[in-house]
Scaffold this motif. Structure first.
Motif, PDB file in Angstrom:
ATOM      1  N   ALA A   1      54.193  11.178 -57.175  1.00 24.06           N
ATOM      2  CA  ALA A   1      55.243  10.443 -56.448  1.00 24.06           C
ATOM      3  C   ALA A   1      56.169   9.835 -57.505  1.00 24.06           C
ATOM      4  CB  ALA A   1      54.628   9.386 -55.545  1.00 24.06           C
ATOM      5  N   MET A   2      55.910   8.600 -57.926  1.00 22.90           N
ATOM      6  CA  MET A   2      56.822   7.941 -58.869  1.00 22.90           C
ATOM      7  C   MET A   2      56.340   8.012 -60.324  1.00 22.90           C
ATOM      8  SD  MET A   2      58.977   7.247 -56.636  1.00 22.90           S
ATOM      9  CE  MET A   2      60.252   6.238 -57.400  1.00 22.90           C
TER      10      MET A   2
ATOM     11  N   GLN B   1      57.399  16.338 -58.314  1.00 19.76           N
ATOM     12  CA  GLN B   1      58.341  15.820 -57.341  1.00 19.76           C
ATOM     13  C   GLN B   1      59.409  15.025 -58.086  1.00 19.76           C
ATOM     14  OE1 GLN B   1      58.885  12.773 -53.541  1.00 19.76           O
ATOM     15  NE2 GLN B   1      56.864  12.998 -54.445  1.00 19.76           N
ATOM     16  N   SER B   2      60.654  15.355 -57.827  1.00 17.69           N
ATOM     17  CA  SER B   2      61.751  14.529 -58.307  1.00 17.69           C
ATOM     18  C   SER B   2      62.904  14.675 -57.330  1.00 17.69           C
ATOM     19  CB  SER B   2      62.208  14.958 -59.699  1.00 17.69           C
ATOM     20  OG  SER B   2      63.446  14.323 -60.005  1.00 17.69           O
ATOM     21  N   GLY B   3      63.429  13.566 -56.899  1.00 19.68           N
ATOM     22  CA  GLY B   3      64.503  13.594 -55.920  1.00 19.68           C
ATOM     23  C   GLY B   3      65.838  14.012 -56.490  1.00 19.68           C
ATOM     24  N   ALA B   4      65.956  14.014 -57.821  1.00 15.14           N
ATOM     25  CA  ALA B   4      67.274  14.245 -58.424  1.00 15.14           C
ATOM     26  C   ALA B   4      67.307  15.362 -59.460  1.00 15.14           C
ATOM     27  CB  ALA B   4      67.770  12.948 -59.071  1.00 15.14           C
ATOM     28  N   ILE B   5      66.154  15.750 -59.990  1.00 18.82           N
ATOM     29  CA  ILE B   5      66.163  16.590 -61.190  1.00 18.82           C
ATOM     30  C   ILE B   5      66.747  17.978 -60.944  1.00 18.82           C
ATOM     31  CG2 ILE B   5      63.857  17.632 -60.977  1.00 18.82           C
ATOM     32  CD1 ILE B   5      63.484  16.946 -63.999  1.00 18.82           C
TER      33      ILE B   5
ATOM     34  N   LYS C   1      63.214  16.667 -52.500  1.00 20.91           N
ATOM     35  CA  LYS C   1      63.713  16.240 -51.187  1.00 20.91           C
ATOM     36  C   LYS C   1      63.745  17.492 -50.289  1.00 20.91           C
ATOM     37  CE  LYS C   1      66.465  12.304 -52.780  1.00 20.91           C
ATOM     38  NZ  LYS C   1      67.799  11.662 -52.841  1.00 20.91           N
TER      39      LYS C   1
ATOM     40  N   ASP D   1      65.579   9.874 -40.827  1.00 17.95           N
ATOM     41  CA  ASP D   1      66.168   8.667 -41.397  1.00 17.95           C
ATOM     42  C   ASP D   1      65.791   8.459 -42.862  1.00 17.95           C
ATOM     43  OD1 ASP D   1      67.293   8.110 -38.976  1.00 17.95           O
ATOM     44  OD2 ASP D   1      65.608   6.876 -38.286  1.00 17.95           O
ATOM     45  N   ARG D   2      64.705   9.056 -43.269  1.00 20.22           N
ATOM     46  CA  ARG D   2      64.252   8.856 -44.643  1.00 20.22           C
ATOM     47  C   ARG D   2      65.101   9.665 -45.616  1.00 20.22           C
ATOM     48  NH1 ARG D   2      60.275   4.818 -45.265  1.00 20.22           N
ATOM     49  NH2 ARG D   2      60.083   4.134 -43.092  1.00 20.22           N
ATOM     50  N   ARG D   3      65.342   9.064 -46.796  1.00 22.61           N
ATOM     51  CA  ARG D   3      66.239   9.688 -47.763  1.00 22.61           C
ATOM     52  C   ARG D   3      65.692  10.999 -48.311  1.00 22.61           C
ATOM     53  NH1 ARG D   3      67.535   4.408 -51.481  1.00 22.61           N
ATOM     54  NH2 ARG D   3      65.393   4.862 -52.108  1.00 22.61           N
ATOM     55  N   TRP D   4      64.362  11.174 -48.217  1.00 26.84           N
ATOM     56  CA  TRP D   4      63.769  12.398 -48.760  1.00 26.84           C
ATOM     57  C   TRP D   4      63.843  13.558 -47.771  1.00 26.84           C
ATOM     58  CZ3 TRP D   4      59.859  13.687 -45.508  1.00 26.84           C
ATOM     59  CH2 TRP D   4      59.177  12.667 -44.851  1.00 26.84           C
TER      60      TRP D   4
ATOM     61  N   GLU E   1      70.856   9.496 -64.382  1.00 27.96           N
ATOM     62  CA  GLU E   1      69.795  10.222 -63.665  1.00 27.96           C
ATOM     63  C   GLU E   1      69.157  11.292 -64.546  1.00 27.96           C
ATOM     64  OE1 GLU E   1      69.797  10.081 -59.135  1.00 27.96           O
ATOM     65  OE2 GLU E   1      71.687  11.062 -59.661  1.00 27.96           O
TER      66      GLU E   1
ATOM     67  N   LEU F   1      64.837  10.693 -67.043  1.00 31.98           N
ATOM     68  CA  LEU F   1      63.774  11.701 -66.900  1.00 31.98           C
ATOM     69  C   LEU F   1      62.765  11.643 -68.053  1.00 31.98           C
ATOM     70  CD1 LEU F   1      65.957  14.591 -65.498  1.00 31.98           C
ATOM     71  CD2 LEU F   1      64.224  13.292 -64.263  1.00 31.98           C
TER      72      LEU F   1
ATOM     73  N   ASP G   1      60.549   8.810 -67.607  1.00 28.64           N
ATOM     74  CA  ASP G   1      59.494   9.096 -66.638  1.00 28.64           C
ATOM     75  C   ASP G   1      58.351   9.888 -67.272  1.00 28.64           C
ATOM     76  OD1 ASP G   1      60.925   7.841 -64.686  1.00 28.64           O
ATOM     77  OD2 ASP G   1      61.597   9.657 -63.673  1.00 28.64           O
TER      78      ASP G   1
ATOM     79  N   LYS H   1      65.611   4.910 -58.631  1.00 27.83           N
ATOM     80  CA  LYS H   1      65.925   6.229 -59.184  1.00 27.83           C
ATOM     81  C   LYS H   1      65.991   7.292 -58.097  1.00 27.83           C
ATOM     82  CE  LYS H   1      61.164   7.498 -60.472  1.00 27.83           C
ATOM     83  NZ  LYS H   1      60.195   7.761 -61.548  1.00 27.83           N
ATOM     84  N   TRP H   2      66.633   8.417 -58.417  1.00 25.64           N
ATOM     85  CA  TRP H   2      66.798   9.599 -57.547  1.00 25.64           C
ATOM     86  C   TRP H   2      67.876   9.417 -56.492  1.00 25.64           C
ATOM     87  CZ3 TRP H   2      60.971  10.776 -56.046  1.00 25.64           C
ATOM     88  CH2 TRP H   2      60.240  11.021 -57.231  1.00 25.64           C
ATOM     89  N   GLN H   3      68.531   8.235 -56.437  1.00 23.83           N
ATOM     90  CA  GLN H   3      69.453   7.979 -55.324  1.00 23.83           C
ATOM     91  C   GLN H   3      70.884   7.763 -55.794  1.00 23.83           C
ATOM     92  OE1 GLN H   3      67.995   8.568 -52.559  1.00 23.83           O
ATOM     93  NE2 GLN H   3      65.932   8.502 -53.414  1.00 23.83           N
TER      94      GLN H   3
ATOM     95  N   ASN I   1      66.425   0.459 -44.186  1.00 29.16           N
ATOM     96  CA  ASN I   1      65.100   0.578 -44.795  1.00 29.16           C
ATOM     97  C   ASN I   1      65.134   0.529 -46.305  1.00 29.16           C
ATOM     98  OD1 ASN I   1      62.256   0.978 -44.511  1.00 29.16           O
ATOM     99  ND2 ASN I   1      62.559   3.047 -45.328  1.00 29.16           N
ATOM    100  N   TYR I   2      66.308   0.709 -46.875  1.00 30.57           N
ATOM    101  CA  TYR I   2      66.386   0.825 -48.331  1.00 30.57           C
ATOM    102  C   TYR I   2      67.200  -0.261 -49.013  1.00 30.57           C
ATOM    103  CZ  TYR I   2      64.461   5.475 -47.487  1.00 30.57           C
ATOM    104  OH  TYR I   2      63.655   6.517 -47.110  1.00 30.57           O
TER     105      TYR I   2
END
Lengths: 518, 518
Positions: A299-300, A316-320, A344, A350-353, B325, B329, B332, B424-426, B491-492
């Motif tokens: 996760a993080m 997992q990476s939301g941006a890579i 993602k 509704d969730r950003r992922w 971003e 990395l 991380d 991160k990731w957003q 939520n965020y």
């Protein structure tokens, strides 16, 4: 001396009376040996069973398992044709010293063996066929009613994916009770952790076998945090976890399409410390005779994928994967194939992922490929019946899968060694094989033309190339007229000798394929 | 028993006749002990010398070195005030069993001790003062004529930098012969690798000491590939390399401002294999009693900074610091501070690595900071005299340094624990300390306003904040009128309860600083 003993043992085996097992098994198929044994006590805890499978001087030790009702099984994936022999070992007389021999036939069409690491950063099947990973995730698809599971298989059969990430343990869902549980006992929490429920695992195996028949890899996730203590499979004692890992490996390792993922979002399993994860890796490494691929998903917090038992990076990476200059960074870090299994998901929740457009989902696959890495898909759409591909399988509603099929086709036409980034750090959107093959991707840019210019490595004046314009969204391939002959332009590049440019349609998601002419 | 022996030894030392060394030494200063010893044979090879420095029950073993002309030296950096005693050990009677005592005074103003890792990802001096790394590189500045070196020191004294990366061995330059060489012999290649040239190292020490007096860390690079075999310091036998590393450590470790970099662009030193680099790390780790920071700098291949002897990540990447971003990395990946020591340089040369505008150079420092990492500067401009800050030092011509001084000031006003990425990731350009302090940076974007909204962690309805607009290029800080009171938005995030926005000037390189009010 060791060799002599092996030969002697083989000779003894050959002359002894054999239980000639019926039925042919193919190379990289699964040979199953069933033995009757004790039902008393707790066979899961009390009985040890293994077998040595031999062909000539080669021997492979395989762990057996109790399958309930007095039945014990051993499963073996032969990697060579011809005659194999085996002998069992057990702390129970009824299971010890059993011998047999069987013949392994050639692999049938579509069976290329297990997937291995190829070079530093890519995959191929054991027979050398490239494996271009185009994965998806459907966590709980094997915990659904039969009709839904069949629908999932139908969807997969028609879809672009050659790998599915899936949980062994059910994911918690208060509206829906899974049909089976991995231990004897009763939900939600009255489990006898000393007794597995063989029927649960037989079902899982059937599904892994179904995927195998479709030519799809099963990325089997051993632990996950989505139980949240409801059934407690996320919080079992360490000795139960270790026994469970051994049992799963004994049952599933002979399926050539298995990959092992120690966990999904391992760092959300907050009761397990890092040395425990190392331990589960080590158990799998020691017990899986075929050394299927091994990784772990985060996760993080990232696991250290440099550790020796990690065969490839699962991240997992939301941006890579949003741009190839990011995606290449983890490839630079690890001397292993990199799979961005979760970037993602396509969807509208509704969730950003879970809000990627199909365009964004597809873009990430292309960006990953240009970085010499691999990407994973899933989707989650709002549904009154609370169905989602990500959680349960069924059908796909997103618009990305046809484009991912097209993407996979383009990959499959690329050099078998895999795509290598050509000139990193320079915003140069090409990967391929220098002086042979170039695949470029412009993402959200909308260029109206591109000057024919290639990064220097491997190039010489006079080399000739042809080009195609690929619309990755509309799935078209348009050859560019004529031949491009290059000449050195500057210290970093060669360009068309007449300064020609390739006209592009000013739309996003365009790619170029450039191939050297003989 | 061990404690008793230590006390006894201390008592014996106290009662023995001491050579009471003259002159005070301060905490984290360098205490030097000089002894006369043999000149015969090869003192560099034949004589072993070390000393144990003791205060109460604590003892530190320090390696000595031959400084030429029959003089042997031991240098010690005390980390505590009060009386210290020492006793020497040698395989030569003239150097063995020598004792002394001396008093260590409080650190003087500006002396905060050596830099250490703070938490996972940041640095502080040993006295707890945060160290906000704003580095530069001037590879060969200690190999220039005296006047140029003095000019470099004057430039550094007036500049923004608190760390300089610098080579021990000269960098090859056919137009200019360095004044000194590290071994006895004659250029270009007639070296006696068994005999160091003490004068070379005394000069190096003087320069490291000059930096120390300016409060600047010296990132000492032990090997580099810019010799290209001309003098051959890049191709010495492994035993010479190891002796050299020990000699440098013995001479320099007592300088509190030393950092160790095993190499610059280590992978361009193609004759050294990975285990050799591990070995040099291990030698430094074993021989440096003060455990100064250790890393290694790459070209195209990354060293595995997970290895236990690496204290922080030192990376060259042409693209990673272009956006936060990306920069996050490597943070991380490694549970260590990350320094992007080389991110291309400000300049106007033909090479792609020396063409950054000042704006791009400064942007990379800000992007690195928003990612919770640190960045390095240098510059290279075309010059008829072939002078460049990067290669030789002298003066700075670029426009980034004043902006980096402003940047360093902003950092120094941030929470002492260091800047942590907030979400991160957003694409969320804020770092800081949740619910306390937020530093945001918009890079090349030109927003005309920003909705006051903060990522959720740590926030509660009713918290109040003040804000400032920072123009990172024009170096201005403009307070925003009024107070922002937040309320949960989704939520965020939490946002200003009245939906207020902050007006921005529509220029690039703008930042926001948001601080919680009591």
């Amino acid at each position: 001396m060791k060799r002599l003993l092996a030969l002697l043992a083989a000779a003894l085996l050959s002359t002894a009376a054999h239980a000639q097992d019926a039925g042919p098994v193919e190379r990289w198929g699964s040979k199953e040996v069933t033995l009757a044994g004790p039902r008393d006590g707790n066979p899961f805890m009390d009985v040890e069973l293994s077998a040595t499978f031999r062909q000539g001087e080669r021997s492979v030790v395989v762990e057996g398992f109790y399958d309930g009702q007095g039945q014990y099984k051993l499963r073996f994936m032969p990697d060579a044709e011809g005659i194999w022999e085996y002998e069992t070992h057990s702390n129970r007389a009824a299971l010890d010293g059993k011998r047999g021999r069987f013949t392994v036939a050639a692999a049938t069409a579509g069976n290329h063996g297990p997937v291995r690491v190829q070079g530093l950063h890519h995959f191929s099947y054991e027979d050398g066929t490239p494996f271009w990973q185009v994965g998806t995730t459907s966590y709980g698809w094997t915990h659904q009613p039969e009709a839904v599971e069949r629908q999932t298989l139908t969807t997969l059969a028609a879809g672009p994916f050659n790998k599915v990430r899936m949980l062994v343990f059910p994911n918690q869902d208060v509206k829906h009770q899974p049909p089976r549980f991995p231990f004897e006992g009763a939900p939600p929490k009255a489990w006898d952790f000393s007794r597995f429920n063989p029927e649960f695992f037989r079902h899982l195996e059937q599904r892994v076998g179904d995927l195998r028949a479709l030519g799809i890899e099963a990325d089997v996730i051993l632990f996950h945090p989505y139980d949240k203590g409801y059934w407690g499979f996320d919080q079992m004692p360490a000795d139960v976890n270790q026994r469970y890992v051994r049992y799963v490996v004994a049952r599933l390792a002979s399926y050539r399409n298995v990959w092992w993922s120690m966990a999904n979002e391992f760092d959300y399993l907050t009761k397990k410390q890092m040395p425990e994860w190392d331990r589960y890796f080590q158990i799998v490494q020691a017990r899986d005779p075929y050394q299927h691929l091994r990784s772990i998903h985060n996760a993080m917090v990232l696991y250290d994928h440099h550790k020796p038992w990690v065969t490839h990076v699962s991240v997992q990476s939301g941006a890579i994967a949003e741009d190839f200059e990011r995606a290449v960074l983890f490839r630079d870090v690890y001397s292993r194939p990199v799979v961005y299994d979760e970037v993602k998901y396509e969807g509208n929740i509704d969730r950003r992922w879970g809000q990627l457009s199909a365009q964004e989902m597809v873009l990430r696959f292309w960006m990953g490929a240009i970085a010499g890495t691999y990407v994973g898909h899933s989707e989650i759409f709002k549904d009154p019946d609370d169905m989602s591909w990500l959680g349960k399988g069924g059908t796909l509603r997103g618009e990305s899968p046809p484009r991912l099929a097209f993407f996979r086709r383009i990959l499959s036409e690329s050099p078998p060694e895999g795509l290598e980034p050509i000139d990193k750090w320079q915003e140069y959107p090409f990967a391929g094989k220098p002086a042979q093959y170039y695949l470029g991707y412009f993402g959200q840019q909308r260029p109206e033309s591109w000057p024919f210019a290639l990064a220097k490595p491997g190039l010489e004046d006079g080399m000739k190339f042809r080009a195609e314009i690929i619309d990755t969204w509309n799935m078209s391939i348009t050859p560019v007229e004529g031949v491009f002959e290059i000449r050195k332009r500057d210290n970093y590049s060669f360009a068309d000798k007449n300064g020609r440019r390739i006209a592009l349609p000013g739309r996003p998601y365009m790619a170029l394929r450039i191939v050297r002419l003989p």
